[in-house]
Design an enzyme around this catalytic site. Structure first.
Site, PDB file in Angstrom:
ATOM      1  N   HIS A 228       0.821  -1.196   0.000  1.00  0.00           N
ATOM      2  CA  HIS A 228       0.000   0.000   0.000  1.00  0.00           C
ATOM      3  C   HIS A 228       0.857   1.249   0.000  1.00  0.00           C
ATOM      4  O   HIS A 228       0.609   2.183  -0.757  1.00  0.00           O
ATOM      5  CB  HIS A 228      -1.016   0.078   1.124  1.00  0.00           C
ATOM      6  CG  HIS A 228      -1.821   1.335   0.946  1.00  0.00           C
ATOM      7  ND1 HIS A 228      -2.823   1.436   0.016  1.00  0.00           N
ATOM      8  CD2 HIS A 228      -1.666   2.568   1.457  1.00  0.00           C
ATOM      9  CE1 HIS A 228      -3.272   2.664  -0.013  1.00  0.00           C
ATOM     10  NE2 HIS A 228      -2.591   3.378   0.846  1.00  0.00           N
ATOM     11  N   TYR A 232       1.757   5.379  -2.419  1.00  0.00           N
ATOM     12  CA  TYR A 232       2.080   6.760  -2.059  1.00  0.00           C
ATOM     13  C   TYR A 232       3.468   7.153  -2.516  1.00  0.00           C
ATOM     14  O   TYR A 232       3.743   8.320  -2.753  1.00  0.00           O
ATOM     15  CB  TYR A 232       1.849   6.998  -0.567  1.00  0.00           C
ATOM     16  CG  TYR A 232       0.371   6.959  -0.290  1.00  0.00           C
ATOM     17  CD1 TYR A 232      -0.452   7.946  -0.828  1.00  0.00           C
ATOM     18  CD2 TYR A 232      -0.218   5.925   0.401  1.00  0.00           C
ATOM     19  CE1 TYR A 232      -1.818   7.892  -0.665  1.00  0.00           C
ATOM     20  CE2 TYR A 232      -1.592   5.866   0.577  1.00  0.00           C
ATOM     21  CZ  TYR A 232      -2.381   6.857   0.037  1.00  0.00           C
ATOM     22  OH  TYR A 232      -3.733   6.797   0.187  1.00  0.00           O
ATOM     23  N   HIS A 379      -9.671   0.691 -11.413  1.00  0.00           N
ATOM     24  CA  HIS A 379      -9.339   1.703 -10.402  1.00  0.00           C
ATOM     25  C   HIS A 379      -7.905   2.198 -10.558  1.00  0.00           C
ATOM     26  O   HIS A 379      -7.661   3.388 -10.661  1.00  0.00           O
ATOM     27  CB  HIS A 379      -9.548   1.106  -9.006  1.00  0.00           C
ATOM     28  CG  HIS A 379      -8.962   1.931  -7.909  1.00  0.00           C
ATOM     29  ND1 HIS A 379      -9.518   3.132  -7.507  1.00  0.00           N
ATOM     30  CD2 HIS A 379      -7.872   1.759  -7.139  1.00  0.00           C
ATOM     31  CE1 HIS A 379      -8.785   3.644  -6.540  1.00  0.00           C
ATOM     32  NE2 HIS A 379      -7.778   2.835  -6.302  1.00  0.00           N
ATOM     33  N   PHE A 380      -6.939   1.251 -10.600  1.00  0.00           N
ATOM     34  CA  PHE A 380      -5.563   1.775 -10.519  1.00  0.00           C
ATOM     35  C   PHE A 380      -5.035   2.286 -11.854  1.00  0.00           C
ATOM     36  O   PHE A 380      -3.989   2.911 -11.882  1.00  0.00           O
ATOM     37  CB  PHE A 380      -4.613   0.805  -9.813  1.00  0.00           C
ATOM     38  CG  PHE A 380      -4.409  -0.527 -10.464  1.00  0.00           C
ATOM     39  CD1 PHE A 380      -3.852  -0.627 -11.720  1.00  0.00           C
ATOM     40  CD2 PHE A 380      -4.740  -1.694  -9.790  1.00  0.00           C
ATOM     41  CE1 PHE A 380      -3.639  -1.847 -12.308  1.00  0.00           C
ATOM     42  CE2 PHE A 380      -4.537  -2.929 -10.374  1.00  0.00           C
ATOM     43  CZ  PHE A 380      -3.984  -3.008 -11.637  1.00  0.00           C
ATOM     44  N   HIS A 381      -5.738   2.039 -12.948  1.00  0.00           N
ATOM     45  CA  HIS A 381      -5.319   2.757 -14.157  1.00  0.00           C
ATOM     46  C   HIS A 381      -5.704   4.235 -14.075  1.00  0.00           C
ATOM     47  O   HIS A 381      -5.149   5.059 -14.795  1.00  0.00           O
ATOM     48  CB  HIS A 381      -5.886   2.108 -15.421  1.00  0.00           C
ATOM     49  CG  HIS A 381      -5.098   0.902 -15.841  1.00  0.00           C
ATOM     50  ND1 HIS A 381      -5.375  -0.355 -15.375  1.00  0.00           N
ATOM     51  CD2 HIS A 381      -4.003   0.769 -16.630  1.00  0.00           C
ATOM     52  CE1 HIS A 381      -4.501  -1.217 -15.878  1.00  0.00           C
ATOM     53  NE2 HIS A 381      -3.652  -0.555 -16.643  1.00  0.00           N
ATOM     54  N   ARG A 442     -10.001 -10.323 -12.782  1.00  0.00           N
ATOM     55  CA  ARG A 442      -8.812  -9.717 -13.381  1.00  0.00           C
ATOM     56  C   ARG A 442      -7.764 -10.822 -13.545  1.00  0.00           C
ATOM     57  O   ARG A 442      -7.990 -11.957 -13.148  1.00  0.00           O
ATOM     58  CB  ARG A 442      -8.274  -8.619 -12.462  1.00  0.00           C
ATOM     59  CG  ARG A 442      -7.721  -9.140 -11.149  1.00  0.00           C
ATOM     60  CD  ARG A 442      -7.283  -8.038 -10.219  1.00  0.00           C
ATOM     61  NE  ARG A 442      -5.966  -7.530 -10.581  1.00  0.00           N
ATOM     62  CZ  ARG A 442      -5.116  -6.985  -9.696  1.00  0.00           C
ATOM     63  NH1 ARG A 442      -5.458  -6.887  -8.425  1.00  0.00           N
ATOM     64  NH2 ARG A 442      -3.953  -6.520 -10.092  1.00  0.00           N
ATOM     65  N   ARG A 443      -6.616 -10.473 -14.126  1.00  0.00           N
ATOM     66  CA  ARG A 443      -5.498 -11.402 -14.241  1.00  0.00           C
ATOM     67  C   ARG A 443      -5.945 -12.748 -14.788  1.00  0.00           C
ATOM     68  O   ARG A 443      -5.611 -13.795 -14.249  1.00  0.00           O
ATOM     69  CB  ARG A 443      -4.864 -11.623 -12.862  1.00  0.00           C
ATOM     70  CG  ARG A 443      -4.268 -10.378 -12.282  1.00  0.00           C
ATOM     71  CD  ARG A 443      -3.637 -10.661 -10.949  1.00  0.00           C
ATOM     72  NE  ARG A 443      -2.575  -9.710 -10.689  1.00  0.00           N
ATOM     73  CZ  ARG A 443      -1.905  -9.639  -9.551  1.00  0.00           C
ATOM     74  NH1 ARG A 443      -2.177 -10.456  -8.580  1.00  0.00           N
ATOM     75  NH2 ARG A 443      -0.948  -8.750  -9.408  1.00  0.00           N
TER      76      ARG A 443
END
Ligand code: HEM
Ligand SMILES: [Cu+2]
Lengths: 559, 185
Positions: A228, A232, A379-381, A442-443
């Protein structure tokens, strides 16, 4: 004088780091399109469904680990030396860590490639999270370890440079850019410790056959201790750009320097004790622990909301300086033709949108709906794939001339590029989220099963697949524009034309003198971070190692 | 070149940015990209939201269906009861006069009383009712049985729900069970 004239040696370091970053995003982007085509069933002839996982590993590693890390160490090398107005202590050390990182990257990449081409005897289809029980060749783990150790060298370099500066300027406040770079690297030191232990103590010896087995829960927990905080580590350099350069691009100044410092300190302290929010589905971790870390996860919304406020306020200030008026009319006064500006503005917009999805992911109960579905890449794209990546591309248009002494070329392509990326991502990410809501994993190279019909809430799976692939092609087109601009600028002639950019950054409206000096005392913040970590991770890790370090399933499974 | 102490040159900062932006302002067509690019996500996301709401609250939404949960292969037809009525298989197959729906069910009587399960009519997505079904013989406590029921639906129809009646002792319990999409053979 531009940066390259003041610090030719450092400029070369930054350029080299950026070159690796851009090669990675170029290659990774091509693989991204192939994946999108494969998953959706549009084209499955280029590689096999099994090779898909090596391709996906390469995409994840190149994008999330290599592109980001190299760009960040380059960006901070620029920011630290520029804002302290002093070069690195010893460039041989600097080149040393950069060489180590590059070597590690090559090693890891070739190991992944071995899974696809026959003549390299390695394999690493373990995805960029490389958990046990998936196992890669030792060279893959070794490569990643070198990449991380090299990046530690970068952190050491910045801290030493700050120390030297401090000795000469005992009474001054740390310049904001250096403050941000150093707090981000401190976060990096703290969080990479987890993944370093995972790799060096467990995965590497295991893949070498030195130990027979590892505890998947323990190694996963160590990974997410890092996993996580790493987001950041990607995001804070984007914030560094948003806080220190973006206000100038908008035509104004940063609103508040103290607030920016508080935000970075909050991230340092709060980023790591939340990793369990990636393990809501893991048996062997108590509900109580998951609940506590969910709560702390919602705390980290705070510094991001502070950032949204400050950045938008600084942007409005800039617009009004440029003659913008009205409640929303000022938006029109902003330099939307300048891709450094527009790229960052769009990146910020994508980030705001992704925050809502992030709250869904972080909810212990709601997470079950989206866990491991296509929603998550959707989300993370938006976060790392746009908020971070688009910011990095955008600021490259501003930095590259200062790093090379060459004027930016192919400006029209540059001006269009951020819009293409943004719209492409809107399509791809929206489709991914919706496919995920239907439960598509996913994956997965061939996500269709004879007895399952995915019930998409709206539009058919076929339409969503088309939308995914269309978005992927727009993204790739945008990437090609970016690489064309960078490539042709790089090949241009130095000093032939005025640069039209300079590295001067106006001071904040409210300067550091309005904040207590203790903010600059990193020892306090690191101590607080370590304390919170002991509370958050001490008990669960202690429980996991109770019946032996290498015994799988050692943690008591809650009834 | 530190940014902490305001110096006179700081005020030139805005002027700087102005010159930096001048080089770009000739590409004024790019200005139009901004509103278009920002409108696109608004359209896409609004469409998504409206679709989701319609899906939940509109006509034919999950809420107006007979039962809340649709049952697919491997699912429990009557989760409201303690007995087991497992939908072992479901298939659609094109036949001469339409599509044949086959429902294979396995039951276990977990109660102390005699038990039977009846599958009744199937309702299609178009709202038509197709008669047919199967009723088991009484199943003794602790025993199991299985059966297959067949229906012939119109050629373009898909099954939406099936009537079920579970009788325990003399107590019948009826329920319309919504079916998940059935794979076509
Ligand atoms: C050309 C643009 C891109 C395209 C077309 C693309 C496409 C994709 C697709 C389709 C997947 C999902 C595959 C699956 O789960 O089976 C994926 C995964 C991923 N992408 Fe991208 N992507 C792009 C850019 C990026 C960028 C810029 C980043 C980050 C900086 C990124 C990071 C990732 C990561 C970390 C994964 C997850 C890998 C895993 O599940 O192990 N991508 N990408
Ligand atoms: Cu997280």
């Amino acid at each position: 004088m531009t940066y390259v004239d003041d610090f030719p040696g450092e400029a070369r370091v930054v350029r080299t780091a950026f070159a690796v970053a851009f090669a990675s995003i170029g290659l990774g982007g091509a693989l991204g399109v192939l994946q999108a085509l494969f998953r959706t069933g549009y084209s499955r002839s280029l590689f096999s469904a099994v090779d898909y996982y090596s391709v996906l590993t390469a995409h994840g590693v190149l994008m999330a680990l290599v592109f980001t890390t190299f760009f960040i160490v380059g960006l901070f090398a620029w920011g630290v030396t520029r804002s302290l107005d002093t070069g690195f202590r010893d460039l041989r050390f600097t080149w040393g860590w950069l060489a180590l990182m590059t070597l590690g990257t090559l090693l890891a990449f070739v190991s992944i490639l071995g899974g696809i081409v026959g003549f390299i005897p390695t394999h690493a289809a373990v995805l960029y999270t490389f958990y046990a029980p998936l196992e890669a060749s030792p060279t893959f783990y070794l490569g990643l370890a070198l990449l991380v150790v090299g990046s530690w060298g970068a952190g050491v370099d910045y801290v030493l440079t700050l120390r030297d500066w401090r000795a000469d300027n005992p009474d001054e406040r740390i310049p904001l850019q250096t403050f941000m770079a150093v707090s981000t690297m401190l976060l990096w030191f703290v969080c990479t410790l987890g993944v370093a232990v995972e790799v060096v103590v467990f995965l590497l010896p295991w893949s070498l056959g030195l130990i027979p087995r590892v505890d998947p829960l323990l190694t996963r927990t160590l990974f997410w201790y890092f996993g996580h905080a790493v987001v950041y580590f990607w995001l804070l350099p984007a914030y560094f750009v948003w806080y220190t350069i973006f206000p100038k691009l908008s035509g104004g100044r940063l609103f508040s320097d103290p607030l920016a410092r508080v935000v970075f300190v909050l991230f340092l302290v709060l980023s790591t004790p939340v990793g369990v929010h990636h393990q809501y589905g893991d048996p062997g971790l108590s509900q109580g622990l998951k609940f506590v870390q969910m709560t702390s996860t919602y705390f980290i919304l705070l510094p991001s909301l502070l950032t949204a406020f400050t950045v938008v306020a600084s942007m409005e200030h800039g617009a009004r300086q440029r003659g913008g008026e009205g409640r929303f009319g000022w938006l029109r006064a902003l330099p939307w033709e300048n891709p450094s500006f527009s790229g960052i503005a769009l990146a910020g917009l994508a980030f705001a949108a992704s925050g809502f999805g992030g709250m869904v992911n972080a909810g212990l109960n709601v997470n079950a709906l989206v866990h491991n579905t296509m929603w998550v890449p959707g989300h993370f794209h938006l976060t790392v794939g746009t908020a971070v990546a688009l910011t990095f591309m955008a600021i490259t248009y501003w930095l590259l001339p200062q790093l090379t002494g060459k004027r930016l070329r192919l400006r029209t392509l540059a001006a269009v590029q951020p819009y293409l990326w943004f719209v492409g991502m809107v399509f791809m990410s929206n489709a991914m989220h919706r496919i995920g809501l239907a439960g598509v994993p996913r994956r997965t190279s061939e996500p269709q099963y004879e007895q399952v019909i995915f019930n998409t809430p709206i539009a058919s799976i076929g339409e969503l697949h088309l939308q995914t692939v269309g978005g992927a092609f727009l993204l790739f087109a945008s990437l090609l524009c970016f690489l064309a601009v960078v490539g042709s600028t790089w090949l241009g002639e130095r000093g032939a034309k005025p640069l039209a950019v300079n590295g001067h950054i106006p001071s904040a409206l409210s300067g550091p003198e309005h904040s207590p000096r203790v903010l600059d005392d990193f020892r306090v913040w690191v101590a607080l971070t370590v304390l919170l970590l002991l509370i958050a991770y001490g008990p669960p890790l202690a429980a996991m190692v109770q019946n032996g370090l290498f015994a799988p399933g050692s943690a008591p499974i809650p009834a | 070149m530190t940014e902490h102490a305001p110096t006179p040159s700081d005020d030139a900062g805005d002027g700087d940015a102005a010159t930096e932006n001048d080089v770009w302002s000739r590409r004024s067509f790019v200005r139009y990209l901004a509103p278009v690019s920002i409108a696109i996500p608004i359209v896409v996301e609004t469409e998504t939201l409206v679709g989701l709401l319609q899906n939940d609250f509109g006509e034919n939404s999950a809420w107006t269906q007979p039962t809340g949960v649709s049952v697919g292969i491997g699912g429990d037809l009557r989760p409201d009861l303690n007995t087991r009525e497992k939908l072992q298989n479901a298939a659609l197959e094109a036949v001469e006069d339409g599509r044949r729906l086959t429902l294979a069910v396995a039951v276990r009587n977990t109660t102390d009383a005699p038990y039977r399960l009846a599958l009744g009519a199937v309702t299609t997505d178009g709202g038509e009712t197709v008669e047919g079904g199967y009723t088991t013989d009484p199943v003794a406590p602790g025993e199991t049985t299985s059966f297959t029921a067949e229906y012939v639906l119109p050629a373009d129809a898909t099954p939406a729900s099936v009537e079920t009646t579970v009788t325990i002792g003399n107590q019948p319990s009826e329920r319309t069970v919504q079916l998940a999409p059935v794979p076509t053979q």
